[in-house]
Design a protein around this motif. Structure first.
Motif, PDB file in Angstrom:
ATOM      1  N   TRP A 219     -43.921   5.631  -8.342  1.00  0.00           N
ATOM      2  CA  TRP A 219     -44.972   5.349  -9.303  1.00  0.00           C
ATOM      3  C   TRP A 219     -44.989   3.854  -9.579  1.00  0.00           C
TER       4      TRP A 219
ATOM      5  N   LEU B 190     -52.051  10.114  -9.399  1.00  0.00           N
ATOM      6  CA  LEU B 190     -52.446   9.165 -10.432  1.00  0.00           C
ATOM      7  C   LEU B 190     -51.927   9.597 -11.793  1.00  0.00           C
TER       8      LEU B 190
ATOM      9  N   GLN C  82     -47.290   5.124  -4.893  1.00  0.00           N
ATOM     10  CA  GLN C  82     -47.376   4.234  -3.731  1.00  0.00           C
ATOM     11  C   GLN C  82     -46.059   4.338  -2.972  1.00  0.00           C
TER      12      GLN C  82
ATOM     13  N   GLN D 131     -50.036   4.799 -10.189  1.00  0.00           N
ATOM     14  CA  GLN D 131     -50.397   5.391  -8.908  1.00  0.00           C
ATOM     15  C   GLN D 131     -49.136   5.569  -8.061  1.00  0.00           C
TER      16      GLN D 131
END
Length: 142
Positions: A116, A80, A112, A110
């Motif tokens: 980012w 994060l 993923q 975040q």
């Protein structure tokens, strides 16, 4: 290796200044929640926010566009990230007149699938609590 949030924010800001909708939206997660300074309390999902971004870009149809970040701060761990900055957003109207102001920007990032993505976008403009007037004239120097 993934790019740093610092690099991505710079690329995102360039995409906004260039008015490149495809590039702008490439930074956002599909399940984004956005609190923008314009139109409504929140936007849920990338598709709804893309429609909003398009409307914002159409508000300044002239050729001039500025999107400048100042005082950028980033905090992140492996999964994060959190960033905040002051942003000057300006564009020219149909008469060629420049319209713009300083705003506040906060973004949640975040990881993923190794990239980012912005999962939360929050633009805001201060206002006077007594009069209710939006304080568009504020600058970082003030």
């Amino acid at each position: 290796m993934t790019q740093s949030i610092q690099q991505l924010i710079t690329q995102w800001a360039h995409a906004v200044a260039s008015r490149d909708m495809t590039q702008i939206m490439a930074f956002y997660a599909n399940d984004l929640i956005a609190f923008d300074a314009v139109a409504q309390l929140q936007f849920s999902g990338k598709a709804a926010y893309q429609t909003h971004w398009q409307q914002c870009l159409e508000f300044c149809p002239g050729g001039h566009s500025t999107f400048e970040l100042r005082d950028l701060t980033i905090k992140q761990n492996d999964a994060l990230g959190f960033s905040h900055a002051l942003v000057y957003c300006a564009g020219s109207n149909e008469k060629g007149e420049i319209q713009g102001c300083w705003m506040r920007l906060t973004q949640g990032w975040q990881q993923q699938q190794g990239q980012w993505r912005i999962i939360h976008d929050h633009f805001s403009v201060p206002f006077d609590m007594v009069s209710g007037a939006v304080l568009f004239e504020l600058t970082p120097e003030a």
